[in-house]
Motif scaffolding. Structure first.
Motif, PDB file in Angstrom:
ATOM      1  N   ARG A   1       0.835  -1.068   0.058  1.00 30.95           N
ATOM      2  CA  ARG A   1       0.070   0.059  -0.005  1.00 30.95           C
ATOM      3  C   ARG A   1       0.738   1.442   0.031  1.00 30.95           C
ATOM      4  NH1 ARG A   1      -2.407   0.640   4.707  1.00 30.95           N
ATOM      5  NH2 ARG A   1      -0.834  -0.819   5.801  1.00 30.95           N
ATOM      6  N   GLN A   2       0.417   2.466  -0.573  1.00 28.22           N
ATOM      7  CA  GLN A   2       1.106   3.604  -0.557  1.00 28.22           C
ATOM      8  C   GLN A   2       1.757   4.009   0.738  1.00 28.22           C
ATOM      9  OE1 GLN A   2       2.002   5.442  -3.155  1.00 28.22           O
ATOM     10  NE2 GLN A   2       3.376   6.314  -1.741  1.00 28.22           N
TER      11      GLN A   2
ATOM     12  N   ALA B   1      -0.476  -0.529  -4.529  1.00 25.55           N
ATOM     13  CA  ALA B   1      -2.042  -0.674  -4.700  1.00 25.55           C
ATOM     14  C   ALA B   1      -2.598  -1.009  -3.225  1.00 25.55           C
ATOM     15  CB  ALA B   1      -2.205  -1.535  -5.777  1.00 25.55           C
TER      16      ALA B   1
ATOM     17  N   ASP C   1      -8.963  -1.950  -4.010  1.00 25.16           N
ATOM     18  CA  ASP C   1      -9.118  -0.949  -5.107  1.00 25.16           C
ATOM     19  C   ASP C   1      -9.062  -1.690  -6.404  1.00 25.16           C
ATOM     20  OD1 ASP C   1      -8.761   0.994  -7.121  1.00 25.16           O
ATOM     21  OD2 ASP C   1      -8.043   2.488  -6.094  1.00 25.16           O
TER      22      ASP C   1
ATOM     23  N   GLU D   1      -9.358  -1.378  -9.334  1.00 27.07           N
ATOM     24  CA  GLU D   1      -8.489  -0.774 -10.729  1.00 27.07           C
ATOM     25  C   GLU D   1      -6.978  -0.878 -10.341  1.00 27.07           C
ATOM     26  OE1 GLU D   1      -9.482  -0.592 -13.887  1.00 27.07           O
ATOM     27  OE2 GLU D   1     -11.547  -1.087 -13.296  1.00 27.07           O
ATOM     28  N   ALA D   2      -6.715  -0.359  -9.041  1.00 30.00           N
ATOM     29  CA  ALA D   2      -5.228   0.019  -8.867  1.00 30.00           C
ATOM     30  C   ALA D   2      -4.480  -1.615  -8.737  1.00 30.00           C
ATOM     31  CB  ALA D   2      -5.230   0.392  -7.627  1.00 30.00           C
TER      32      ALA D   2
ATOM     33  N   SER E   1      -3.894  -2.570 -12.372  1.00 28.52           N
ATOM     34  CA  SER E   1      -2.828  -2.049 -13.171  1.00 28.52           C
ATOM     35  C   SER E   1      -1.531  -2.516 -12.301  1.00 28.52           C
ATOM     36  CB  SER E   1      -2.770  -0.358 -12.751  1.00 28.52           C
ATOM     37  OG  SER E   1      -1.705   0.151 -13.047  1.00 28.52           O
TER      38      SER E   1
END
Length: 307
Positions: A32-33, A48, A52, A54-55, A58
């Motif tokens: 995670r960020q 990501a 989420d 979409e994250a 990606s």
């Protein structure tokens, strides 16, 4: 192989990245960020939130893994907010797993190895159960029932994730650095404070596992062609009447006092009472024979409470 470790800042995930790289694999760490600064040294780091969709799509696409290892949980929050920790972990086991599987398929991964637990079996007539024993999805405690249902859903998703080859590793109760049973962990602090008594005859059975052996089993599962569910535990499941006094002695804490079993739910809560009085151990025969895994430590007596 190209391997993505999801949950790479966790108790198992962090050392697993290093162990896989030492075996010559190209390893990407999914974090995670807010955990980016705690990411292990990896060939690549992708960011990501597992919830989420979409994250995740990606990040996994960028890593292009052949194998994904799912080590995601929120149990780091246990000491601050147990209810939130279990609720978020349940979401990671359900929604997070579904997102990871979708991303794995889209990225062309061929194998998925996921973390589960070996101490969620329903009541049985034998003290030690194998992987075919049913899970305690209808436990009388709502919190534990919700946790086990999330575990069951994770396992269903992973095993039905074709064309991915799915592997579920049911780890035993972890001890060692960063765990509840570390010298600085919550269980140790409760023992040292005299707040972890022994209910009744302490017949509940625990199957322990050191973090380094969890890592070793996961490496074996990544490199194997085997699929299915595997208990990853030590050979000697032990009742609380054995391991708890030993643990207290190693910690140089007071001997656990004995309390009547009928008082335990009010003092300790349903889950801990169940674990200390009625839980089953987990046989590791399948992991030994099918994965070829052999633990580095012979027993929980080697190291429990020492780190």
């Amino acid at each position: 192989m190209r391997i993505l470790v999801a949950g790479a800042t966790g108790v198992i995930g962090h050392p697993l990245v290093g162990a896989l790289r030492a075996r010559g694999h190209e390893v990407s760490a999914l974090v995670r960020q807010e955990s980016r600064e705690r990411a292990p040294e990896a060939d690549h780091v992708v960011v990501a939130d597992a919830l989420d969709r979409e994250a995740v799509l990606s990040a996994v696409s960028a890593a292009r893994p052949e194998v994904i290892v799912h080590q995601m949980s929120a149990l780091r929050l246990l000491g601050d907010d147990p209810v939130a920790a279990f609720a978020l972990t349940a979401r990671l086991r359900t929604e997070g797993t579904a997102n990871l599987i979708e991303a794995a398929r889209a990225a062309g991964a061929r194998r998925l190895v996921a973390q589960s637990i070996a101490f969620a079996a329903a009541p049985a007539s034998v003290p030690v159960v194998d992987e075919d024993a049913p899970l305690y999805v209808d436990a009388p405690d709502p919190g534990w029932a919700a946790t086990v249902r999330a575990v069951a859903e994770l396992e269903r998703l992973v095993l039905d994730s074709g064309p991915l080859a799915g592997v579920v590793l049911r780890y035993g109760t972890l001890y060692g650095p960063g765990t509840m049973y570390a010298r600085t962990g919550g269980a140790a602090q409760a023992v040292l404070a005299g707040q972890l008594p022994l209910p009744g005859d302490g017949a509940g059975i625990m199957s322990f596992l050191h973090v380094e052996d969890a890592v070793g089993a996961t490496v074996a599962a990544v490199e194997s062609d085997a699929i299915g569910v595997f208990h990853v535990t030590y050979d000697d499941p032990a009742p609380a009447a054995q391991w708890l006094p030993h643990y207290a002695q190693v910690l140089a804490g007071p001997s656990p006092r004995t309390i009547p079993a009928e008082l335990a739910p009010r003092m300790l809560g349903w889950y801990l009472t169940h674990q200390l009085t009625a839980a089953h151990g987990a046989s590791n025969d399948r992991a030994r024979t099918t994965l070829g895994w052999k633990p580095l430590r012979p027993s929980w007596r080697d190291g429990l409470g020492q780190e």
